[in-house]
Design an enzyme around this catalytic site. Structure first.
Site, PDB file in Angstrom:
ATOM      1  CD1 TRP A  33      -9.009  71.728  17.018  1.00 14.02           C
ATOM      2  CD2 TRP A  33     -10.311  70.186  17.135  1.00 14.02           C
ATOM      3  NE1 TRP A  33      -8.346  70.722  17.637  1.00 14.02           N
ATOM      4  CE2 TRP A  33      -9.218  69.626  17.911  1.00 14.02           C
ATOM      5  CE3 TRP A  33     -11.321  69.179  17.019  1.00 14.02           C
ATOM      6  CZ2 TRP A  33      -8.865  68.227  18.260  1.00 14.02           C
ATOM      7  CZ3 TRP A  33     -11.080  67.987  17.473  1.00 14.02           C
ATOM      8  CH2 TRP A  33     -10.220  67.478  18.369  1.00 14.02           C
ATOM      9  NE  ARG A  34      -3.852  71.712  15.139  1.00 18.10           N
ATOM     10  CZ  ARG A  34      -2.987  70.991  15.643  1.00 18.10           C
ATOM     11  NH1 ARG A  34      -2.306  70.282  14.773  1.00 18.10           N
ATOM     12  NH2 ARG A  34      -2.413  71.054  16.840  1.00 18.10           N
ATOM     13  CD  GLU A  50      -7.984  75.299  22.478  1.00 20.80           C
ATOM     14  OE1 GLU A  50      -7.811  74.625  23.691  1.00 20.80           O
ATOM     15  OE2 GLU A  50      -7.418  75.216  21.662  1.00 20.80           O
ATOM     16  CD  GLN A  55      -7.358  68.421  33.248  1.00 22.93           C
ATOM     17  OE1 GLN A  55      -7.527  67.494  33.846  1.00 22.93           O
ATOM     18  NE2 GLN A  55      -6.383  68.763  32.568  1.00 22.93           N
ATOM     19  N   GLY A  94     -18.356  64.091  30.139  1.00 27.25           N
ATOM     20  CA  GLY A  94     -17.913  64.376  31.515  1.00 27.25           C
ATOM     21  C   GLY A  94     -17.553  65.959  31.582  1.00 27.25           C
ATOM     22  CE1 TYR A 133      -4.081  75.496  26.572  1.00 28.53           C
ATOM     23  CE2 TYR A 133      -6.783  75.404  26.418  1.00 28.53           C
ATOM     24  CZ  TYR A 133      -5.254  75.136  25.919  1.00 28.53           C
ATOM     25  OH  TYR A 133      -5.450  74.460  24.589  1.00 28.53           O
ATOM     26  CG  ASP A 151      -1.613  72.309  27.021  1.00 26.61           C
ATOM     27  OD1 ASP A 151      -0.229  72.712  26.950  1.00 26.61           O
ATOM     28  OD2 ASP A 151      -1.977  71.376  26.300  1.00 26.61           O
ATOM     29  CB  CYS A 219      15.859  69.523  26.334  1.00 26.26           C
ATOM     30  SG  CYS A 219      14.779  69.064  27.506  1.00 26.26           S
TER      31      CYS A 219
END
Length: 367
Positions: A33-34, A50, A55, A94, A133, A151, A219
């Site tokens: 999808w890119r 998306e 999930q 699902g 999102y 996300d 970080c």
DNA sequence: TATACGTGGTT
DNA sequence: TAACCAAGTAT
């Protein structure tokens, strides 16, 4: 030197974003999808991916995405499809409300927006199945808007980068505020995808590969030696076990009794075999007979079907019965489906397990 | 804010 | 193996 996104200068934050984008350019994954180099982004494909990815893992989505885009190359084509065809194509993926909303959204975009997805985050968020999102992701990736989707990956990356001590789900909005301070005006879509890729491949839930991280020196969680402890999560509740009896009703010509589930709720709109309620108390044989869709001789097949849903586990016992001709009193909304036509039904994975179990044990003697 | 909502892969 | 986890949304 750790990041402090609320006090760091704009220049320092821009440098951080730049380092991530450079990492992304070196490690970019080619996903279906890119848009490739030189290709323009197709908002329809971005939106479809998306929704499917909600999930759901990239590995699972890939084949469904290929199938959908082959069958329905445009949002208008998808809008023209029958809902049942969309549900059938979605079977096994699902969260079937996504498929119903997908279809509704395609119709809305076609009729209300002339087949063009709106470009603003606010308008996108009004579409069925498009939440905060997804609206931000489409705005950033498909339309180059400086939106900041959050996300699970981005929440985890930010929770670690900034050592957010607030537990989920509240940590998500805090992560969003902080991530927004990093989002560059240029390439916001790539930035969002870079964050997600970083979370998916480096800043993983367990055993993160900090040595490969472009943000290792910034970080906070890493500097505390606690990378894996973020984001903080609330304790999970145990999933109760529910029981049900499901009826495999075979006519002498091989047809099987099926029905459509209610439009909303669990497995909404999908096909099923008649069943009792799914409750925590196991069903006795006598109760099962009373709940059967038709009064015939039933036998309980050996074994059980086990299936895990998000919030409960299910154990189904399959009962099998054979019936001649056309019984006068059945059904409710049930109907006969020829054996060969079962594959044309929108059967969720649970019901496929039931069908397989029933056919494997047909001809055996029940206990 | 809390809960309902699927499924398959990993640990 | 049971638990955990995944590019969340609707209510």
């Amino acid at each position: 030197m750790t990041a402090s996104l609320l006090t760091d200068s704009l220049r320092k934050r821009a440098a951080l974003a730049g380092r991530l984008l450079a990492w992304y350019d070196r490690n970019r994954r080619d996903l279906p999808w890119r848009a490739g180099p030189g290709e323009s982004v197709d908002p329809y494909r971005v939106w479809l991916s998306e929704i499917m990815l909600q999930q759901t893992t990239v590995a699972t989505v890939t084949s469904y995405f290929a199938d959908f885009t082959n069958r329905w190359p445009t949002v208008e084509a998808l809008a023209s499809a029958e809902l049942d065809a969309v549900l059938h194509a979605w079977q096994g993926l699902g969260y079937y409300a996504r498929a119903r909303n997908l279809h509704a959204c395609a119709k809305r975009v076609t009729t209300q927006f002339g087949g063009r997805f709106p470009a603003s985050e606010a308008e996108l968020a009004t579409l069925p199945g498009v939440g905060p999102y997804t609206a931000a992701a489409i705005a950033a990736i498909a339309f180059g808007q400086a939106a900041t989707p959050v996300d699970g990956n981005i929440a985890r990356v930010m929770a670690r980068l900034c050592a957010i001590e607030i537990p989920l789900p509240a940590a998500r909005s805090e992560a969003g505020r902080l991530a927004a301070r990093l989002t560059p005006k240029e390439r916001p879509g790539d930035f969002a995808q870079a964050m997600m890729d970083l979370g998916a491949t480096v800043c993983t839930p367990r055993r993160p590969a900090c040595a490969l991280c472009p943000w290792i020196d910034a970080c906070n969680a890493r500097s505390l030696g606690r990378a894996e402890e973020f984001p903080r999560r609330p304790a999970k509740r145990a999933r109760p076990l529910r029981h049900g009896v499901i009826f495999w009703t075979e006519r002498t010509d091989g047809s099987v009794l099926v029905q459509r589930r209610p439009e909303s709720g669990l497995l909404g709109g999908m096909a099923e075999f008649p069943s009792t309620d799914w409750r925590e108390e196991p069903w006795t044989d006598a109760e099962a007979r009373r709940a059967a869709p038709v009064a015939i001789r039933w036998r309980r097949l050996p074994g059980t079907i086990e299936h895990g849903f998000t919030h409960f586990r299910l154990e189904l016992t399959v009962w099998s019965g054979r019936i001649d001709s056309h019984p006068a009193a059945i059904l409710g909304n049930a109907r006969w489906c020829e054996a060969g036509a079962l594959s044309g039904l929108a059967l969720p994975t649970l019901m496929r397990k039931v069908a397989r179990h029933a056919m494997e044990h047909s001809g055996e003697t029940g206990t």
